[in-house]
Design an enzyme around this catalytic site. Structure first.
Site, PDB file in Angstrom:
ATOM      1  N   GLU A 165       3.301 -40.998 -39.819  1.00 55.93           N
ATOM      2  CA  GLU A 165       2.574 -41.785 -40.803  1.00 55.93           C
ATOM      3  C   GLU A 165       2.114 -40.944 -41.982  1.00 55.93           C
ATOM      4  OE1 GLU A 165      -1.246 -43.313 -39.220  1.00 55.93           O
ATOM      5  OE2 GLU A 165      -0.351 -42.878 -37.285  1.00 55.93           O
ATOM      6  N   CYS A 178      -1.722 -38.324 -48.030  1.00 59.14           N
ATOM      7  CA  CYS A 178      -2.034 -37.590 -46.806  1.00 59.14           C
ATOM      8  C   CYS A 178      -0.732 -37.445 -46.024  1.00 59.14           C
ATOM      9  CB  CYS A 178      -3.085 -38.363 -46.015  1.00 59.14           C
ATOM     10  SG  CYS A 178      -3.478 -37.623 -44.424  1.00 59.14           S
ATOM     11  N   CYS A 180       0.886 -33.651 -31.878  1.00 59.13           N
ATOM     12  CA  CYS A 180       0.120 -32.413 -32.080  1.00 59.13           C
ATOM     13  C   CYS A 180      -0.210 -31.848 -30.706  1.00 59.13           C
ATOM     14  CB  CYS A 180      -1.180 -32.743 -32.827  1.00 59.13           C
ATOM     15  SG  CYS A 180      -2.185 -31.295 -33.237  1.00 59.13           S
ATOM     16  N   CYS A 240      -7.587 -32.025 -29.688  1.00 57.75           N
ATOM     17  CA  CYS A 240      -8.958 -32.403 -30.063  1.00 57.75           C
ATOM     18  C   CYS A 240      -9.295 -33.757 -29.431  1.00 57.75           C
ATOM     19  CB  CYS A 240      -9.104 -32.471 -31.587  1.00 57.75           C
ATOM     20  SG  CYS A 240      -8.747 -30.904 -32.407  1.00 57.75           S
ATOM     21  N   CYS A 252      -9.185 -37.191 -31.469  1.00 62.58           N
ATOM     22  CA  CYS A 252      -8.061 -37.420 -32.392  1.00 62.58           C
ATOM     23  C   CYS A 252      -6.917 -38.160 -31.713  1.00 62.58           C
ATOM     24  CB  CYS A 252      -7.573 -36.079 -32.935  1.00 62.58           C
ATOM     25  SG  CYS A 252      -6.210 -36.245 -34.092  1.00 62.58           S
ATOM     26  N   GLY A 295      -0.651 -33.691 -36.805  1.00 59.81           N
ATOM     27  CA  GLY A 295      -0.152 -32.333 -36.650  1.00 59.81           C
ATOM     28  C   GLY A 295      -1.117 -31.269 -37.111  1.00 59.81           C
ATOM     29  N   SER A 345     -11.600 -27.654 -39.883  1.00 60.48           N
ATOM     30  CA  SER A 345     -12.192 -28.685 -39.023  1.00 60.48           C
ATOM     31  C   SER A 345     -13.174 -28.014 -38.088  1.00 60.48           C
ATOM     32  CB  SER A 345     -11.090 -29.392 -38.234  1.00 60.48           C
ATOM     33  OG  SER A 345     -10.219 -30.042 -39.124  1.00 60.48           O
ATOM     34  N   LEU A 346     -14.438 -28.057 -38.467  1.00 64.23           N
ATOM     35  CA  LEU A 346     -15.464 -27.344 -37.696  1.00 64.23           C
ATOM     36  C   LEU A 346     -16.044 -28.256 -36.613  1.00 64.23           C
ATOM     37  CD1 LEU A 346     -16.629 -24.516 -37.769  1.00 64.23           C
ATOM     38  CD2 LEU A 346     -18.393 -25.328 -39.332  1.00 64.23           C
ATOM     39  N   HIS A 347     -16.649 -29.339 -37.017  1.00 68.53           N
ATOM     40  CA  HIS A 347     -17.084 -30.430 -36.130  1.00 68.53           C
ATOM     41  C   HIS A 347     -18.194 -30.086 -35.143  1.00 68.53           C
ATOM     42  CE1 HIS A 347     -13.861 -32.604 -37.924  1.00 68.53           C
ATOM     43  NE2 HIS A 347     -12.891 -32.165 -37.159  1.00 68.53           N
ATOM     44  N   CYS A 387      -6.249 -41.278 -39.036  1.00 67.46           N
ATOM     45  CA  CYS A 387      -5.943 -40.270 -38.037  1.00 67.46           C
ATOM     46  C   CYS A 387      -5.001 -40.692 -36.924  1.00 67.46           C
ATOM     47  CB  CYS A 387      -7.241 -39.743 -37.425  1.00 67.46           C
ATOM     48  SG  CYS A 387      -8.478 -39.350 -38.621  1.00 67.46           S
TER      49      CYS A 387
HETATM   50  N1  SAH Z   1      -4.811 -30.471 -37.458  1.00 70.45           N
HETATM   51  C1  SAH Z   1      -5.497 -30.385 -38.709  1.00 70.45           C
HETATM   52  C2  SAH Z   1      -5.222 -31.501 -39.675  1.00 70.45           C
HETATM   53  C3  SAH Z   1      -5.090 -32.903 -39.169  1.00 70.45           C
HETATM   54  S1  SAH Z   1      -6.499 -33.865 -38.863  1.00 70.45           S
HETATM   55  C4  SAH Z   1      -6.963 -30.229 -38.478  1.00 70.45           C
HETATM   56  O1  SAH Z   1      -7.412 -30.217 -37.341  1.00 70.45           O
HETATM   57  O2  SAH Z   1      -7.701 -30.050 -39.447  1.00 70.45           O
HETATM   58  C5  SAH Z   1      -7.393 -34.033 -40.371  1.00 70.45           C
HETATM   59  C6  SAH Z   1      -8.896 -34.165 -40.123  1.00 70.45           C
HETATM   60  O3  SAH Z   1      -9.224 -35.399 -39.458  1.00 70.45           O
HETATM   61  C7  SAH Z   1      -9.430 -33.042 -39.234  1.00 70.45           C
HETATM   62  O4  SAH Z   1     -10.664 -32.589 -39.725  1.00 70.45           O
HETATM   63  C8  SAH Z   1      -9.612 -33.759 -37.915  1.00 70.45           C
HETATM   64  O5  SAH Z   1     -10.506 -33.082 -37.088  1.00 70.45           O
HETATM   65  C9  SAH Z   1     -10.092 -35.118 -38.379  1.00 70.45           C
HETATM   66  N2  SAH Z   1     -10.020 -36.179 -37.380  1.00 70.45           N
HETATM   67  C10 SAH Z   1      -9.129 -36.357 -36.396  1.00 70.45           C
HETATM   68  N3  SAH Z   1      -9.427 -37.450 -35.676  1.00 70.45           N
HETATM   69  C11 SAH Z   1     -10.528 -37.975 -36.227  1.00 70.45           C
HETATM   70  C12 SAH Z   1     -11.323 -39.117 -35.934  1.00 70.45           C
HETATM   71  N4  SAH Z   1     -11.042 -39.945 -34.933  1.00 70.45           N
HETATM   72  N5  SAH Z   1     -12.381 -39.359 -36.745  1.00 70.45           N
HETATM   73  C13 SAH Z   1     -12.675 -38.545 -37.769  1.00 70.45           C
HETATM   74  N6  SAH Z   1     -11.967 -37.462 -38.099  1.00 70.45           N
HETATM   75  C14 SAH Z   1     -10.909 -37.167 -37.319  1.00 70.45           C
END
Ligand code: SAH
Length: 360
Positions: free
Chosen positions: A104, A117, A124, A128, A131, A171, A226-228, A345
């Site tokens: 996508e 995007c 992937c 996470c 995701c 990915g 992507s810290l989170h 996502c």
């Molecule tokens: N693999 C890379 C890029 C893809 S995801 C990464 O981890 O950065 C792009 C962003 O969307 C990342 O910050 C990821 O953590 C976030 N993301 C993934 N699933 C999500 C969700 N359900 N809600 C909000 N952000 C999400």
């Protein structure tokens, strides 16, 4: 030495002619018995004019075109679904690749232009927890050409130049490092699509050695991390990759990235109710990021069927933002785009895969 031997001994990166740099196309032209400048012409047809067939490359000799057709047939992404958001006009594309896999891509219109995007892998392997892209693991990495084609196809289908790219689709881009760097160099080539490097953002979950390698590529793209989570323990509960590298190691690599490129970093932080959104979390995050050249992008977590995460409420989100700002951290809140069309996502592909098909 036989020139064909050279070609076979040094296989091209991914077998797709659109993944080659101008110099490589010149070498290819020569290996096929043509003058080098034919490679320059070929690059222009493929990347600047973006014709779909060799037939249209009218200034190339017919015999050369035939050889190319035989060795490097041009296959294009096909649109499987195209959904337009009634809320904000965001368009979500489901493309099928030559091998039947689907990916996508999302087109978003902002005041500064059209942003796409781009996915960098089918699936992937980072795992996470929140995701959707990672639920079934990694199928394969995309070629540089397959990433370029997402931009080109959307440019063509929507009839408007794409000014920005965010490598934030399915990915982990740094898990497909060579192809992603190739994609960035190709899409920003002045004789090709000609996008500005400053308009490209690469988002990573934090593969430290690759961040350091990227810093040395001499690119002026924005790096988003992507810290989170505000500490390693919480991060490990959300992201398996956090068991491999600590936040401190990531931040060291970020400082190095800034020192080499002068580009400020973005730290993505998806707020999930009760997981990482308390006042204490905000304080910890603020102290972590003291003195770093970058800002925090707060993302309301998108609920994914498989994950069970809920997004933080408006009040909690604002309180989190205020707290960070109080400590001098620059914060933005990501505007949600295309929420009515599985905009987030990896969810469109998942729905497509699990239902076999879906209503248009
Ligand atoms: N693999 C890379 C890029 C893809 S995801 C990464 O981890 O950065 C792009 C962003 O969307 C990342 O910050 C990821 O953590 C976030 N993301 C993934 N699933 C999500 C969700 N359900 N809600 C909000 N952000 C999400």
């Amino acid at each position: 030495m036989n020139s064909m031997m050279t070609m076979e001994e040094k296989p091209y990166p991914d077998g797709d002619i659109r993944s080659l740099y101008p110099a490589e196309l010149r070498a290819l032209a020569e290996s096929l018995g043509e003058k080098a400048f034919r490679g320059t012409q070929l690059f222009s047809w493929l990347h600047e004019k973006r014709v779909q067939t060799y037939d249209e490359m009218s200034n190339l000799p017919k015999s050369f075109r035939e050889k190319l057709e035989e060795r490097f047939p041009l296959r294009h992404l096909e649109v499987v679904r195209r959904q337009v958001s009634a809320v904000d006009g965001t368009v979500k594309y489901l493309f099928s690749l030559g091998d039947g896999n689907v990916i996508e891509s999302v087109r978003m219109v902002y005041h500064h232009g059209v942003s796409v995007c781009v996915s960098s892998q089918v699936g992937c392997r980072m795992g996470c927890r929140f995701c959707a892209s990672t639920v079934d693991g990694l199928v394969r990495s995309l070629t540089a050409a397959e990433m370029l084609e997402q931009v080109w196809a959307i440019d063509r289908l929507d009839g408007e130049r794409v000014s920005h790219v965010v490598i934030m689709g399915s990915g982990e881009p740094l898990d497909n490092y060579d192809n992603v760097v190739r994609f960035i160099r190709l899409v920003t080539d002045g004789k090709g699509y000609g996008m500005s490097q400053r308009n490209i953002t690469l988002s990573t979950c934090g593969l430290v050695p690759k961040i350091r390698a990227l810093a040395e590529e001499d690119l002026s793209i924005t790096l988003a991390i992507s810290l989170h989570a505000p500490n390693d323990e919480k991060r490990r509960a959300l992201m398996p990759v956090a068991s491999r590298w600590t936040i401190e190691e990531i931040l060291d690599a970020c400082r190095y990235y800034f020192s080499r490129t002068g580009r400020r970093l973005t730290f993505e932080y998806a707020l999930a109710s009760g997981q990482n959104d308390s006042a204490r979390d905000a304080e910890e995050l603020a102290s972590l990021l003291q003195g770093i050249n970058g800002h925090v992008n707060l993302i309301p977590v998108n609920p994914v069927r498989e994950s069970g995460f809920r997004r933080s409420g408006k009040k909690v989100t604002e309180a989190f933002q205020n707290k960070l700002e109080k400590y001098g951290i620059h914060v933005t809140i990501r505007r949600e785009m295309g929420s009515d069309i599985d905009g987030a996502c990896g969810q469109l592909r998942r729905r497509y895969m699990s239902e076999g098909d879906m209503p248009v």
